[in-house]
Enzyme design. Sequence first.
Site, short mmCIF file in Angstrom:
data_model
loop_
_atom_site.label_atom_id
_atom_site.label_comp_id
_atom_site.label_asym_id
_atom_site.label_seq_id
_atom_site.Cartn_x
_atom_site.Cartn_y
_atom_site.Cartn_z
N LYS A 266 -11.16 -5.11 -2.86
CA LYS A 266 -12.17 -4.05 -2.96
C LYS A 266 -11.67 -2.88 -3.78
CE LYS A 266 -13.43 -4.34 1.88
NZ LYS A 266 -12.15 -4.20 2.58
N LYS B 191 -4.75 -10.95 -5.49
CA LYS B 191 -6.01 -11.29 -4.80
C LYS B 191 -7.14 -10.37 -5.25
CE LYS B 191 -5.98 -8.36 -0.86
NZ LYS B 191 -6.43 -7.94 0.37
N LYS C 134 0.82 -1.22 0.00
CA LYS C 134 0.00 0.00 0.00
C LYS C 134 0.85 1.26 0.00
CE LYS C 134 -4.36 -1.78 1.55
NZ LYS C 134 -5.49 -1.72 2.46
P1 TYM Z 1 -10.46 -6.34 4.69
O1 TYM Z 1 -11.55 -5.35 4.80
O2 TYM Z 1 -9.40 -6.11 3.68
O3 TYM Z 1 -11.05 -7.77 4.43
C1 TYM Z 1 -12.06 -8.30 5.26
C2 TYM Z 1 -11.90 -9.81 5.36
O4 TYM Z 1 -11.98 -10.39 4.06
C3 TYM Z 1 -10.82 -11.18 3.82
N1 TYM Z 1 -10.47 -11.07 2.39
C4 TYM Z 1 -10.35 -12.11 1.56
N2 TYM Z 1 -10.47 -13.42 1.75
C5 TYM Z 1 -10.30 -14.23 0.67
N3 TYM Z 1 -9.99 -13.77 -0.57
C6 TYM Z 1 -9.83 -12.46 -0.80
N4 TYM Z 1 -9.55 -12.03 -2.01
C7 TYM Z 1 -10.02 -11.56 0.30
N5 TYM Z 1 -9.96 -10.21 0.41
C8 TYM Z 1 -10.23 -9.93 1.71
C9 TYM Z 1 -9.74 -10.57 4.70
O5 TYM Z 1 -8.70 -11.48 4.97
C10 TYM Z 1 -10.54 -10.21 5.94
O6 TYM Z 1 -10.71 -11.32 6.77
N6 TYM Z 1 -7.46 -5.25 8.48
C11 TYM Z 1 -8.67 -5.93 8.14
C12 TYM Z 1 -9.87 -5.50 8.94
C13 TYM Z 1 -9.70 -5.57 10.43
C14 TYM Z 1 -9.82 -6.73 11.23
C15 TYM Z 1 -9.66 -6.29 12.56
C16 TYM Z 1 -10.07 -8.07 10.94
C17 TYM Z 1 -9.46 -4.51 11.26
N7 TYM Z 1 -9.46 -4.95 12.55
C18 TYM Z 1 -9.73 -7.20 13.63
C19 TYM Z 1 -10.13 -8.96 12.00
C20 TYM Z 1 -9.95 -8.52 13.32
C21 TYM Z 1 -8.98 -5.65 6.68
O7 TYM Z 1 -8.63 -4.64 6.13
O8 TYM Z 1 -9.78 -6.56 6.11
#
Ligand code: TYM
Length: 337
Positions: free
Chosen positions: A203, A200, A117
């Site tokens: 979003k 991957k 990023k």
């Molecule tokens: P984020 O918003 O990027 O993604 C949310 C969840 O979706 C999963 N994910 C995926 N799994 C499979 N294939 C993909 N292409 C894919 N893209 C995203 C992510 O692994 C995640 O589980 N930092 C985190 C949010 C967060 C969080 C937390 C999560 C903040 N605090 C505490 C757990 C516990 C994030 O940006 O996820």
Amino acid sequence: MNVRPSQKIMLSAVQPSHQLTLGNYLGALKNWIKLQHDYECIFFAVDLHALTVKRDPAQLKEQTYQAVATYIASGIHPDQAILFIQSHVPEHAELSWILNCFTYMGELGRMTQYKDKSTQQGKNIPAGLFTYPVLMAADILLYQTHLVPVGEDQKQHLEITRDLAIRINHLYGENLFTVPEIYSPPIGARIMSLQNPQIKMSKSDPDPNGVIYLMDSDDQIKKKFKRAVTDSGQEIIYRNDQPGIKNLIDISCALTGKTPEEWVNQYRGKQYGHLKIETADRVIETIAPIRSKTAELLKDRNYLDALLKQGAHRAREKAQRTLSRVYDKIGCVGGRY
Ligand code: TYM
């Protein structure tokens, strides 16, 4: 509400930086739903994390509501789980500061998500992008969490969370923080872009054709799968050197629970086109009801606001318990006004 006090805590979150994707659903939400009955559940939308990259304020607000509505539409029980917005619970930012004081620059610099990023940001890299994993550690450690279901890309952040918990427990007392376990599904933890199966599904991908958003129409989903980049071969096989086909099979497996071998057998003698069209149909079968339920929930802001207020209240009670113990242990004078 029928949560037993002795139940273990499962916690997870999504960043409302865009609409949620099929990757978010298969890598995370689907497992929250599968496991929710065995835990006391805490799920929230991490709007503070979303600020690490420039956002349109109105859009961020809308996407925050949309994330929470999607949790419920996907099957999270709103009368059992604690659902809230991260910024409504100021203890997250407070604990994050404290954890910052125990985190090493070197370990944050090694985070692959930061490296990716920050490269995209150019010269002026926000400090928040660097300390992002510390806020995530605070999210988790505040609630004495046992299990965090996430996709593969978050595993490194979970490792640093565990390291911090162990480090601080060692310094101030063994049971200050519960050391959380990671849950990642065997298939579906890394869904790839439909346009470039080497990266991957994300979003924030500038090419929307690579991403299935949970609010996409049936038509959009069909078109995106039809255009999915596949490999130069003819046969439908499940191999790392055929990442486009492997991704479509992974999506089918994660949706249905069938194994890659079962799908390969089912598609013996068939062409790539069959797999693309039928994977799209499987995705639509799952997503269409989520899409319409999300849209319905979003019309009733009063309901969502009341739910989020109650969720924040329940979350703060738990968060304050941890935070006041932490303040005490590290040497801050107690007694908050
Ligand atoms: P984020 O918003 O990027 O993604 C949310 C969840 O979706 C999963 N994910 C995926 N799994 C499979 N294939 C993909 N292409 C894919 N893209 C995203 C992510 O692994 C995640 O589980 N930092 C985190 C949010 C967060 C969080 C937390 C999560 C903040 N605090 C505490 C757990 C516990 C994030 O940006 O996820």
